[in-house]
Design a protein around this motif. Structure first.
Motif, mmCIF file in Angstrom:
data_model
loop_
_atom_site.group_PDB
_atom_site.id
_atom_site.type_symbol
_atom_site.label_atom_id
_atom_site.label_comp_id
_atom_site.label_asym_id
_atom_site.label_seq_id
_atom_site.Cartn_x
_atom_site.Cartn_y
_atom_site.Cartn_z
ATOM 1 N N GLU A 1 24.983 33.223 45.399
ATOM 2 C CA GLU A 1 25.238 33.653 46.617
ATOM 3 C C GLU A 1 27.070 34.062 45.963
ATOM 4 O O GLU A 1 27.422 35.283 46.245
ATOM 5 N N LEU A 2 27.143 33.867 44.755
ATOM 6 C CA LEU A 2 27.910 34.214 44.417
ATOM 7 C C LEU A 2 28.012 35.646 43.028
ATOM 8 O O LEU A 2 29.165 36.345 43.920
ATOM 9 N N ALA A 3 26.270 35.376 43.038
ATOM 10 C CA ALA A 3 26.081 36.923 42.493
ATOM 11 C C ALA A 3 25.888 38.321 43.698
ATOM 12 O O ALA A 3 26.138 39.591 43.564
ATOM 13 N N GLN A 4 25.934 37.865 44.950
ATOM 14 C CA GLN A 4 25.355 38.916 46.096
ATOM 15 C C GLN A 4 26.366 39.232 46.676
ATOM 16 O O GLN A 4 27.250 39.685 46.536
ATOM 17 N N ASP A 5 27.775 38.121 46.238
ATOM 18 C CA ASP A 5 29.810 38.574 46.963
ATOM 19 C C ASP A 5 30.505 39.358 45.615
ATOM 20 O O ASP A 5 31.180 39.818 45.936
ATOM 21 N N ILE A 6 29.703 39.165 44.058
ATOM 22 C CA ILE A 6 30.323 40.140 43.388
ATOM 23 C C ILE A 6 30.663 41.908 43.254
ATOM 24 O O ILE A 6 29.803 42.950 43.611
ATOM 25 N N LYS A 7 32.446 41.685 43.472
ATOM 26 C CA LYS A 7 32.645 42.497 43.556
ATOM 27 C C LYS A 7 33.933 43.405 43.308
ATOM 28 O O LYS A 7 34.341 42.645 41.646
ATOM 29 N N PRO A 8 34.197 44.642 42.548
ATOM 30 C CA PRO A 8 35.320 44.881 41.034
ATOM 31 C C PRO A 8 36.180 44.676 41.734
ATOM 32 O O PRO A 8 36.491 44.926 43.672
ATOM 33 N N TYR A 9 37.575 43.797 40.719
ATOM 34 C CA TYR A 9 38.719 43.946 41.194
ATOM 35 C C TYR A 9 39.306 45.057 40.806
ATOM 36 O O TYR A 9 39.021 45.634 39.711
ATOM 37 N N ASP A 10 40.681 44.896 40.978
ATOM 38 C CA ASP A 10 41.493 46.415 40.683
ATOM 39 C C ASP A 10 42.809 45.639 39.953
ATOM 40 O O ASP A 10 44.070 46.091 39.805
ATOM 41 N N ASN A 11 43.098 43.986 39.995
ATOM 42 C CA ASN A 11 43.815 43.628 39.266
ATOM 43 C C ASN A 11 43.658 43.414 38.016
ATOM 44 O O ASN A 11 42.511 42.625 37.183
ATOM 45 N N GLU A 12 44.578 43.991 36.716
ATOM 46 C CA GLU A 12 44.003 43.509 35.628
ATOM 47 C C GLU A 12 43.797 41.851 34.892
ATOM 48 O O GLU A 12 42.846 41.817 34.421
ATOM 49 N N ASN A 13 44.403 41.290 35.414
ATOM 50 C CA ASN A 13 44.689 39.825 35.626
ATOM 51 C C ASN A 13 43.494 39.179 36.376
ATOM 52 O O ASN A 13 42.405 38.800 35.867
ATOM 53 N N GLU A 14 43.350 39.654 37.133
ATOM 54 C CA GLU A 14 41.760 38.745 37.531
ATOM 55 C C GLU A 14 40.422 39.541 37.040
ATOM 56 O O GLU A 14 39.714 39.240 36.623
ATOM 57 N N ILE A 15 40.737 40.747 36.653
ATOM 58 C CA ILE A 15 39.633 41.581 35.410
ATOM 59 C C ILE A 15 38.980 40.645 34.518
ATOM 60 O O ILE A 15 38.818 40.368 33.918
ATOM 61 N N ALA A 16 40.750 40.630 33.556
ATOM 62 C CA ALA A 16 40.252 39.652 31.550
ATOM 63 C C ALA A 16 39.890 38.517 31.917
ATOM 64 O O ALA A 16 39.161 37.300 31.435
ATOM 65 N N ARG A 17 40.246 37.636 33.562
ATOM 66 C CA ARG A 17 40.454 36.427 33.915
ATOM 67 C C ARG A 17 38.882 36.312 34.206
ATOM 68 O O ARG A 17 37.852 35.150 33.188
ATOM 69 N N SER B 1 34.152 44.598 37.400
ATOM 70 C CA SER B 1 33.601 42.806 38.038
ATOM 71 C C SER B 1 33.660 41.813 37.395
ATOM 72 O O SER B 1 32.938 41.047 37.785
ATOM 73 N N GLY B 2 33.862 41.877 35.987
ATOM 74 C CA GLY B 2 33.916 40.309 34.946
ATOM 75 C C GLY B 2 32.506 40.890 33.795
ATOM 76 O O GLY B 2 31.991 40.396 33.767
#
Length: 787
Positions: free
Chosen positions: A29-45, A354-355
């Motif tokens: 379910e988490l894989a199905q909901d994956i989407k790109p972030y537009d925030n550097e901190n969220e991407i880095a995390r 999307s990490g």
């Protein structure tokens, strides 16, 4: 990120790959909901999660993740106070055990995987809950007899009744009077009651209750009247067992409800951990890695591969954007890879944000984009009466209206689908607007006017996909810095266009005004490809040279290490030889004392001292003295610590006379030349001082001393194995210093230690005599040794 671009660029396929890699329903379910972030901190995390999981897989080998079920329905059921059944309880028990293993694993690895360990810390402590489950179920997931006192009693009762029933039945079956009534002498079960198959014609002759009939009607399954009461008792006991099990499950359900919040939180934490490892496994599958975050907002993708093209078919390309130009105009043949290069950039940006790790080489960088606007493919919409050109324009208008400097624009065949002159002019105007916004863009085209525009406009750069004119096939390699030709004639020839038609087309093309430009472009591109091949060959040769250099360095280190081993071995042999020579010399000196009766005492003493000095001057190969710094004779003074090359040890300067010095080392005072000394390293001085402190604290020598060497040693309380090495060192030092006699204090006790010391002394060639000391000085508890 707008969903249309994600669909066009193939992000949905990447999401499907993730879903297939995920091990559980929650991580899927988490894989199905994956989407790109537009925030550097969220991407880095998100990238840190992937990186830690990848490192963990490579380093640890196995991780206690996967295999956990989705217990949310059971938790909701327990929350509503609906009793759980046995299978549901087992699933909960298995998850609780797995949660404990995961929590314990990451608690011991906190320093290595910080973010993953933080996720694991959200997992609750379910020790008590697990203990309750373990008290109800055994390792085969069956309910234990002792799950409760009542259940133990009931199951004991059932076992007893089953044994009694079996005895009754065996008695009936063995009765000769009834033998002719039975279809078979076996017992079967109907309606949870034991019955016997009886022939139809004897139904009235055999007393009992009919429970069933065979398909043919020839056999009746009758419960003998003698078994009715026993079967009733057994049935009642079984019903009691069922009710007791239900009561146990209700208690477990209530306990689960009490832990509802912690279990829900833990389930989510485990799902996120599984998802991190799912991303890591996808990275391994793609041979992907983490790009760096570009601080200068530049795209630098080296060896970028499209992740949806098979590994044996994909061509790696270098894609650069930013710096001197923000718009890359790609030209070249149809089916040559222009669109693939553009989609590769867009898809890798979506994955990165999307990490996910992306298939690129080391040193790759990406900035964070606010959005991606992709106009790729035929957007003709018959339902809306839109042509191909209209569809493209509609999307480009939307892009111009909504894009900003933080966005990435991907436009395929810009300005196509209409009159070339008008389409080209419109394309240039659109590109100028993109330049004005400051957005990043990759655009494909076949228009020569756009190529000229890119050559003459700051912030816009040409690029092309290669075409091999010899094989008449595209190479799919992207070259940045020059425009390319469409190679329409070559492609048509490869596809089978008749030669007369091609010849006519070439004649018509030769009259065009820009034909010279096409020829120049083709020549430049061929030259660039040749230079690239030469550069690749030079890089290969350089890599081989570096590899050879590294091999030579390793071989040199091996040779140096082998040389040091040989020198060290020689030095050990020389030390052993010196010891033997010293012992032999002492024996000779002792013989001289006996034989030289006519010499005066003074002459004998001088000869002995001279012999001892010569023995002490025997030097050993210098191993550790190599590459050392000589001592500074101008600043050297008594009390300074120096390194004695011949001994390979530190010593303290006692006296300086010209170039000869008196140095004390290892309990001896020796004379050495200035050239035989080196400056000590600070760490050597530190270790020497620490060793002196330890030796002083553990020393067994008595305080009776002459100079720096003790004249007696105390070994009381030690075993022979402990004492004899210390006695050996003590005798060596006393012998070298010229002391005789010396005393060994071993005590009386049982006499075992004294016996071992005397046996050792008897075997030493330099010992002249040994005997117990006088009664006033210790008697049998002390041995006096004469050299």
């Amino acid at each position: 990120m707008n969903k249309r671009s994600m669909r066009i660029l193939g992000f949905n396929e990447i999401r499907d790959m993730l879903v297939r890699e995920a091990p559980s329903r929650l991580s899927k379910e988490l894989a199905q909901d994956i989407k790109p972030y537009d925030n550097e901190n969220e991407i880095a995390r998100a990238l840190n999660d992937t990186e830690e999981a990848l490192t963990c897989l490579e380093r640890e080998g196995s991780v206690p993740l996967g295999g956990s079920g989705d217990i949310r329905p059971q938790l909701e059921k327990a929350k509503r106070e609906v009793p759980l059944d046995g299978a549901e309880c087992v699933v909960l028990w298995e998850n609780v055990r797995r949660y404990g293993e995961i929590k314990d694993f990451f608690e011991t690895k906190y320093g290595d995987y910080v973010q993953l360990s933080e996720k694991a810390r959200a997992i609750g402590d379910f020790t008590q809950l697990e203990r309750r489950f373990s008290g109800v179920f055994d390792e085969e997931n069956r309910i234990r007899d002792n799950a409760s006192a009542e259940l133990l009693r009931l199951r004991g009762r059932i076992a007893e009744l089953e044994r009694r029933t079996k005895r009754y039945i065996n008695t009936i079956l063995a009765n000769k009077e009834y033998q002719k009534y039975f279809q078979d002498t076996i017992v079967t079960v109907r309606n949870n009651r034991s019955v016997i198959p009886v022939k139809q014609e004897y139904r009235h002759a055999f007393p009992g209750i009919v429970h069933d009939m065979s398909a043919s009607g020839a056999t009746l399954y009758i419960e003998p009247m003698a078994l009715v009461d026993a079967n009733n008792d057994l049935q009642a006991a079984r019903l009691g067992e069922t009710k007791e099990v239900e009561r146990i499950f209700r208690r477990l359900t209530a306990l689960v409800a009490e832990n509802y919040n912690d279990l829900m939180t833990s389930t989510a934490a485990v799902a996120h951990l599984e998802f991190a490892f799912t991303k890591a496994r996808l990275a391994i599958r793609m041979k992907a890695q983490r790009p760096m975050l570009s601080t200068k907002r530049a795209v630098k993708l080296y060896g970028a591969r499209h992740p949806l093209i098979p590994a044996d078919a994909v061509v790696a390309n270098t894609i650069l954007l930013g710096g001197e130009y923000r718009i890359l105009l790609i030209t070249g043949s149809n089916t040559g890879g222009k669109t693939v290069a553009m989609k590769t950039l867009g898809l890798l940006v979506l994955m990165y944000q999307s990490g996910l790790f992306i298939p690129v080489r080391d040193g790759s960088e990406l900035p964070v984009f606010g959005d991606i606007f992709a106009d790729i493919g035929d957007e003709q919409d018959i339902a809306q009466n839109l042509s191909t050109f209209s569809g493209h324009m509609k999307q480009l208008i939307y892009t111009i209206m909504h894009s900003t400097a933080n966005d990435l624009i991907l436009a395929d065949e810009i300005g196509s689908g209409t009159d070339p002159a008008e389409g080209c002019a419109l394309a240039i105007a659109i590109m100028e607007e993109i330049c004005k916004k400051g957005a990043f863009a990759m655009v494909t085209t076949h228009y020569n006017d756009l190529k000229n525009y890119a050559y003459n406009t700051p912030g816009v750069e040409n690029g092309h996909v290669e075409f091999d004119t010899e094989t008449l096939r595209p190479t799919y390699k992207l070259r940045i810095g020059s425009a390319g030709s469409s190679h329409a004639f070559n492609i048509s020839e490869r596809l089978g266009m008749p030669a007369p038609i091609l010849e006519k087309a070439r004649n018509l093309r030769s009259r065009a005004q820009d034909v010279d430009i096409e020829a120049v472009l083709t020549k430049l591109n061929d030259r660039e490809r040749q230079l690239d091949e030469e550069r690749t060959e030079l890089e290969r040769l350089l890599a081989e040279a570096k590899s050879h250099e590294e091999w030579l360095r390793r071989e040199k280190e091996k040779a140096a290490a082998k040389r040091q081993d040989i020198i060290a071995s020689s030095r050990r042999e020389a030390a052993d030889l010196k010891r033997e020579l010293r012992l032999e010399a002492e024996r000779i000196i002792r013989d001289l004392k006996h034989l030289s009766r006519e010499a005066t005492e003074r002459e004998k003493s001088r000869a002995i001292d001279r012999a001892r000095r010569e023995i002490q001057q025997i030097s050993l190969p210098d191993v550790t003295g190599e590459n050392r710094i000589p001592v500074n004779s101008k600043t050297l003074k008594p009390g300074d610590t120096v390194y004695i090359n011949s001994l390979g040890a530190l010593g303290k300067v006692e006296e300086i006379k010209g170039k000869r010095l008196t140095v004390s080392a290892r309990g001896m005072t020796i004379r050495v030349g200035l050239a035989e000394l080196s400056a000590p390293y600070p760490e050597e001085v530190k270790k020497e001082r620490q060793a002196e402190k330890r030796a002083a604290a553990a020393s067994t020598f008595r305080p009776v001393r002459t100079g720096r060497v003790a004249t007696e040693i105390n070994i009381i309380g030690k075993t022979g194995n402990e004492a004899l090495p210390e006695v050996s060192r003590f005798l060596d030092q006393a012998l070298a210093a010229g002391f005789s006699p010396v005393r060994i204090i071993h005590g009386k006790g049982s006499g075992a230690l004294r016996k071992q010391v005397h046996e050792y002394l008897a075997a030493q060639p330099f010992v002249k005599a040994y005997a117990p000391d006088d009664a006033q000085s210790g008697g049998d508890g002390v041995t006096v040794v004469h050299f």
